[in-house]
Motif scaffolding. Structure first.
Motif, PDB file in Angstrom:
ATOM      1  N   ARG A 358       0.753  -1.229  -0.145  1.00 34.33           N
ATOM      2  CA  ARG A 358       0.138   0.015  -0.093  1.00 34.33           C
ATOM      3  C   ARG A 358       0.849   1.235  -0.052  1.00 34.33           C
ATOM      4  O   ARG A 358       0.614   2.285  -0.778  1.00 34.33           O
ATOM      5  CB  ARG A 358      -0.823   0.130   1.388  1.00 34.33           C
ATOM      6  CG  ARG A 358      -1.787   1.042   1.221  1.00 34.33           C
ATOM      7  CD  ARG A 358      -2.825   0.940   2.398  1.00 34.33           C
ATOM      8  NE  ARG A 358      -3.877   0.005   2.258  1.00 34.33           N
ATOM      9  CZ  ARG A 358      -3.763  -1.365   2.855  1.00 34.33           C
ATOM     10  NH1 ARG A 358      -3.017  -1.499   3.889  1.00 34.33           N
ATOM     11  NH2 ARG A 358      -4.538  -2.291   2.625  1.00 34.33           N
ATOM     12  N   GLN A 359       1.808   1.257   0.723  1.00 36.45           N
ATOM     13  CA  GLN A 359       2.811   2.424   1.063  1.00 36.45           C
ATOM     14  C   GLN A 359       3.528   2.463  -0.539  1.00 36.45           C
ATOM     15  O   GLN A 359       3.834   3.911  -0.875  1.00 36.45           O
ATOM     16  CB  GLN A 359       3.986   2.097   1.934  1.00 36.45           C
ATOM     17  CG  GLN A 359       3.429   2.131   3.269  1.00 36.45           C
ATOM     18  CD  GLN A 359       4.475   1.768   4.181  1.00 36.45           C
ATOM     19  OE1 GLN A 359       5.411   1.281   3.932  1.00 36.45           O
ATOM     20  NE2 GLN A 359       4.310   2.097   5.546  1.00 36.45           N
ATOM     21  N   ARG A 360       3.719   1.461  -1.192  1.00 36.32           N
ATOM     22  CA  ARG A 360       4.483   1.513  -2.521  1.00 36.32           C
ATOM     23  C   ARG A 360       3.280   2.220  -3.712  1.00 36.32           C
ATOM     24  O   ARG A 360       3.557   3.148  -4.358  1.00 36.32           O
ATOM     25  CB  ARG A 360       4.749   0.335  -3.201  1.00 36.32           C
ATOM     26  CG  ARG A 360       6.194  -0.220  -2.458  1.00 36.32           C
ATOM     27  CD  ARG A 360       6.463  -1.461  -3.312  1.00 36.32           C
ATOM     28  NE  ARG A 360       7.905  -1.831  -2.764  1.00 36.32           N
ATOM     29  CZ  ARG A 360       8.506  -3.047  -3.087  1.00 36.32           C
ATOM     30  NH1 ARG A 360       7.798  -3.875  -3.230  1.00 36.32           N
ATOM     31  NH2 ARG A 360       9.573  -3.221  -2.426  1.00 36.32           N
ATOM     32  N   LEU A 361       2.281   1.935  -3.375  1.00 33.34           N
ATOM     33  CA  LEU A 361       1.015   2.434  -4.413  1.00 33.34           C
ATOM     34  C   LEU A 361       0.964   3.900  -4.130  1.00 33.34           C
ATOM     35  O   LEU A 361       0.737   4.759  -4.965  1.00 33.34           O
ATOM     36  CB  LEU A 361      -0.351   1.598  -4.042  1.00 33.34           C
ATOM     37  CG  LEU A 361      -1.228   1.960  -5.180  1.00 33.34           C
ATOM     38  CD1 LEU A 361      -0.811   1.917  -6.588  1.00 33.34           C
ATOM     39  CD2 LEU A 361      -2.431   1.179  -4.893  1.00 33.34           C
ATOM     40  N   ASP A 362       0.899   4.392  -2.510  1.00 29.98           N
ATOM     41  CA  ASP A 362       0.681   5.587  -2.174  1.00 29.98           C
ATOM     42  C   ASP A 362       2.015   6.389  -2.914  1.00 29.98           C
ATOM     43  O   ASP A 362       1.656   7.622  -3.208  1.00 29.98           O
ATOM     44  CB  ASP A 362       0.417   5.664  -0.791  1.00 29.98           C
ATOM     45  CG  ASP A 362      -0.538   5.218  -0.163  1.00 29.98           C
ATOM     46  OD1 ASP A 362      -1.569   4.990  -1.084  1.00 29.98           O
ATOM     47  OD2 ASP A 362      -0.674   4.884   1.108  1.00 29.98           O
ATOM     48  N   SER A 363       3.064   6.058  -2.667  1.00 32.74           N
ATOM     49  CA  SER A 363       4.398   6.663  -3.336  1.00 32.74           C
ATOM     50  C   SER A 363       4.191   6.788  -4.943  1.00 32.74           C
ATOM     51  O   SER A 363       4.625   7.877  -5.231  1.00 32.74           O
ATOM     52  CB  SER A 363       5.723   5.895  -3.094  1.00 32.74           C
ATOM     53  OG  SER A 363       5.973   5.688  -1.705  1.00 32.74           O
ATOM     54  N   LEU A 364       3.784   5.871  -5.413  1.00 35.46           N
ATOM     55  CA  LEU A 364       3.591   6.021  -6.924  1.00 35.46           C
ATOM     56  C   LEU A 364       2.360   7.090  -7.331  1.00 35.46           C
ATOM     57  O   LEU A 364       2.576   7.860  -8.107  1.00 35.46           O
ATOM     58  CB  LEU A 364       2.926   4.763  -7.524  1.00 35.46           C
ATOM     59  CG  LEU A 364       2.654   4.582  -9.053  1.00 35.46           C
ATOM     60  CD1 LEU A 364       4.330   4.935  -9.895  1.00 35.46           C
ATOM     61  CD2 LEU A 364       2.138   3.366  -9.610  1.00 35.46           C
ATOM     62  N   ALA A 365       1.426   7.137  -6.393  1.00 32.32           N
ATOM     63  CA  ALA A 365       0.292   8.048  -6.755  1.00 32.32           C
ATOM     64  C   ALA A 365       0.914   9.483  -6.396  1.00 32.32           C
ATOM     65  O   ALA A 365       0.446  10.389  -7.050  1.00 32.32           O
ATOM     66  CB  ALA A 365      -0.768   7.911  -5.664  1.00 32.32           C
ATOM     67  N   GLY A 366       1.986   9.602  -5.369  1.00 35.96           N
ATOM     68  CA  GLY A 366       2.525  10.839  -4.998  1.00 35.96           C
ATOM     69  C   GLY A 366       3.337  11.296  -6.464  1.00 35.96           C
ATOM     70  O   GLY A 366       3.394  12.666  -6.605  1.00 35.96           O
ATOM     71  N   LEU A 367       3.866  10.425  -7.007  1.00 36.24           N
ATOM     72  CA  LEU A 367       4.687  10.717  -8.145  1.00 36.24           C
ATOM     73  C   LEU A 367       3.846  11.129  -9.311  1.00 36.24           C
ATOM     74  O   LEU A 367       4.166  12.139  -9.815  1.00 36.24           O
ATOM     75  CB  LEU A 367       5.639   9.597  -8.472  1.00 36.24           C
ATOM     76  CG  LEU A 367       6.485   9.830  -9.847  1.00 36.24           C
ATOM     77  CD1 LEU A 367       7.478  10.856  -9.685  1.00 36.24           C
ATOM     78  CD2 LEU A 367       6.840   8.303 -10.483  1.00 36.24           C
TER      79      LEU A 367
END
Length: 596
Positions: A358-367
């Motif tokens: 989930r953290q990885r997906l949130d990081s991708l959303a941030g990018l």
């Protein structure tokens, strides 16, 4: 012998084998450690010359360097390049018909490099084979595959430790381009490398121009991309069906476009991959099944027709562009439905890994949603402290507008909640704008407090806002295509969280250099000498049965066209021309140069 005393020999071998007069980046540090017998984990960006850090010691040290590599295609690609440079190399895979010959050469000490897959390397019979010859080095390529925290975990990599421990005197060199802090620590532990053996070269790929845009009409957007970028390219699509569809649509432009996915037969996959590797302008539309086995240096663009699985995946996939150091572009076209599907898939991940995924997906959303420098966001994810701007991404070249959409977000989220968290954006928009159609009236949604509360000015911002809220997880899809509250939606409704969004660019506005490599001056197009050198390279490659870049990179041909050497000695001073290639091809290229 002290390492300092070995470096002059290493520089001589570097020039004789690869045609380079100096190391790049951390190559010298890594090679020095290997020559001193010290085990090392080197985290180096794609295109930084990772393979040289074990190929050069393999030439200098007595014995054979055993390279563990995850894909047969990758091994065969590196085998071609090593052999072209005069390195005695072989692969030991299920696809090889000359395995007995290779084993005999290894036992007789006639190999500098032996490439094997982790599935073979972890077997007791392979360990027994190694005990019958001299091993100079273990090189573990794509080492992030050893970590459960890596984005591309391969269980067989976890079984390598007993092999390594059986040869305690042989140094270990683990190599990867993609490992965050957690993954690096795991690789060191799993492969038995001391913490002080970590070398991190940095993750920046300054020659790649990053651009991320909302997906409006993927086929049309990709056609434009192909028009702007005439060189070889890779387009990643999320499903096999989408790969086939896009390949067929884009092939109608006249460009050679082929598909690649796991649903194709092995023969078709191999044929399409070989065509792409040998081409100077072909486009491959593929799932992520394609790529790790490709060491093609002249890929000029990588496009995503949907979001990748993570920032690590994005970095690795975009890193397949511009491995030769020439200007290249990476473009992503994304939609809210990409994140909706990705968040649904999270529920299928084993529970202990859900939080990190989930953290990885949130990081991708941030990018995706940032108005800041894309490169800076990317590099900070890998623990670096970059400059705030890079001058070579869409947000730096054309800074977007940012608006505080907190109030409109509260209206939308309130409408989602008050209508029962089961309706799609189309229905919600009608409620918010006060359109009393039959469906709205039948459900009594015209009586809600949110009916008609959205202003005319807010209406064009509703879709980009909904896309941003789905990217960050504040809105999540329901089973039947509706929207429900998720993530920090309640905090937004209470006024405890703000919602800044990047404003979509105006359509008539031309994106200055947003995603084209045509104007980067990578090659002197129209220079008759350069084109003649490329034509000769094509002929020699076809004759030898290898891709053109195995003969020489474009950068080497550019230098030839500029310097126009008049003798073999002068040609030997050009970067990328080692003694083996000078002997094999020097006279032919000199003959072409003399014509001009």
């Amino acid at each position: 012998m002290p390492v300092a005393d070995l470096l002059p020999d290493a520089l001589d071998a570097l020039h004789a084998t690869f045609g380079f007069t100096a190391f790049r980046g951390v190559q010298e540090h890594v090679v020095s450690r290997v020559l001193a017998g010290q085990s090392t984990l080197a985290v180096m960006p794609t295109g930084a010359g990772k393979s040289l850090t074990y190929q050069l010691p393999a030439v200098m040290l007595e014995g054979t360097c055993v390279v563990v590599s995850p894909l047969i295609a990758l091994m065969h690609d590196q085998l071609r390049s090593a052999t072209a440079n005069g390195i005695r190399a072989a692969t030991l895979t299920s696809a090889d018909t000359d395995r007995e010959v290779t084993i005999d050469r290894f036992r007789e000490g006639e190999l500098d490099l032996l490439y094997v897959a982790p599935e073979r390397a972890s077997q007791p019979h392979f360990r027994e084979l190694l005990s019958k010859a001299r091993v100079s080095l273990f090189a573990i390529d794509e080492a992030h595959c050893v970590s459960e925290w890596g984005h591309d975990f391969r269980p067989d990599y976890r079984l390598l430790r007993p092999l390594l421990d059986a040869f305690p005197q042989v140094p270990r060199l683990a190599l990867t381009a993609t490992a965050d802090h957690h993954t690096r620590a795991d690789i060191l532990a799993q492969l038995g490398i001391a913490d002080d053996g970590l070398i991190v070269a940095g993750f920046d790929r300054p020659n790649i121009r990053y651009a991320i845009r909302p997906r409006e009409n993927a086929a049309r957007q990709l056609k434009t991309l192909l028009e702007e970028n005439p060189g070889p390219g890779i387009i990643y699509a999320p499903t096999r069906a989408r790969v086939e569809q896009l390949a067929e649509t884009l092939a109608a432009t006249g460009r050679r476009v082929l598909p690649y996915h796991a649903g194709l037969s092995p023969e078709i996959r191999a044929r399409n991959q070989a065509a792409f590797v040998a081409s100077e302008d072909m486009v491959m539309v593929a799932t992520v099944a394609f790529g790790m086995g490709i060491d093609k240096p002249d890929v000029r663009f990588v496009a995503h027709a949907g979001i990748p699985k993570s920032i690590e995946g994005y970095y690795q996939e975009t890193g397949r562009a511009g491995r030769d150091g020439d200007p290249s572009v990476a473009v992503m076209f994304w939609g809210a439905d990409d994140f909706a599907r990705a968040r649904i898939r999270l529920s299928e991940v084993e529970e202990r890994r859900q939080q990190s995924e989930r953290q990885r997906l949130d990081s991708l959303a941030g990018l995706v949603e940032t108005a800041q420098c894309r490169r800076a966001v990317l590099l900070r994810h890998f623990g670096e402290d970059p400059a705030p701007t890079c001058g070579n991404c869409d947000n730096c070249l054309e800074p977007p507008g940012v608006a505080d959409m907190t109030e409109l977000a509260r209206k939308l989220l309130s409408a989602v909640y008050r209508t029962g968290q089961s309706y799609g954006l189309g229905h919600l928009e009608k409620v918010l704008t006060g359109i009393a159609d039959d469906r709205v009236l039948q459900r009594g949604h015209d009586q809600l407090s949110v009916f008609g509360i959205m202003t005319e000015d807010e209406k064009p911002l509703l879709k980009p806002l909904a896309r941003a809220l789905q990217a960050r997880g504040s809105l999540i899809p329901t089973e039947h295509g509706g929207l429900a509250l998720g993530g920090d939606a309640r905090e937004i409704l209470k006024g405890e969280a703000s919602v800044p969004i990047v404003l979509p660019p105006k359509r008539e506005r031309k994106r200055r250099g947003g995603a084209s490599s045509r104007d980067t001056g990578a090659n002197p197009v129209g220079n008759p000498l350069f084109e003649a050198l490329r034509a000769l390279r094509r002929d020699l490659a076809a004759e030898a049965g290898v891709p053109p870049y195995v003969i020489f990179h474009d950068s080497t041909l550019r230098e030839m066209a500029t310097v126009q050497p008049a003798s073999l000695a002068a040609m030997g001073e050009i970067g990328g021309i080692g003694s083996r290639k000078l002997d094999a091809y020097g006279d032919a290229f000199l003959a072409v140069i003399r014509q001009f």
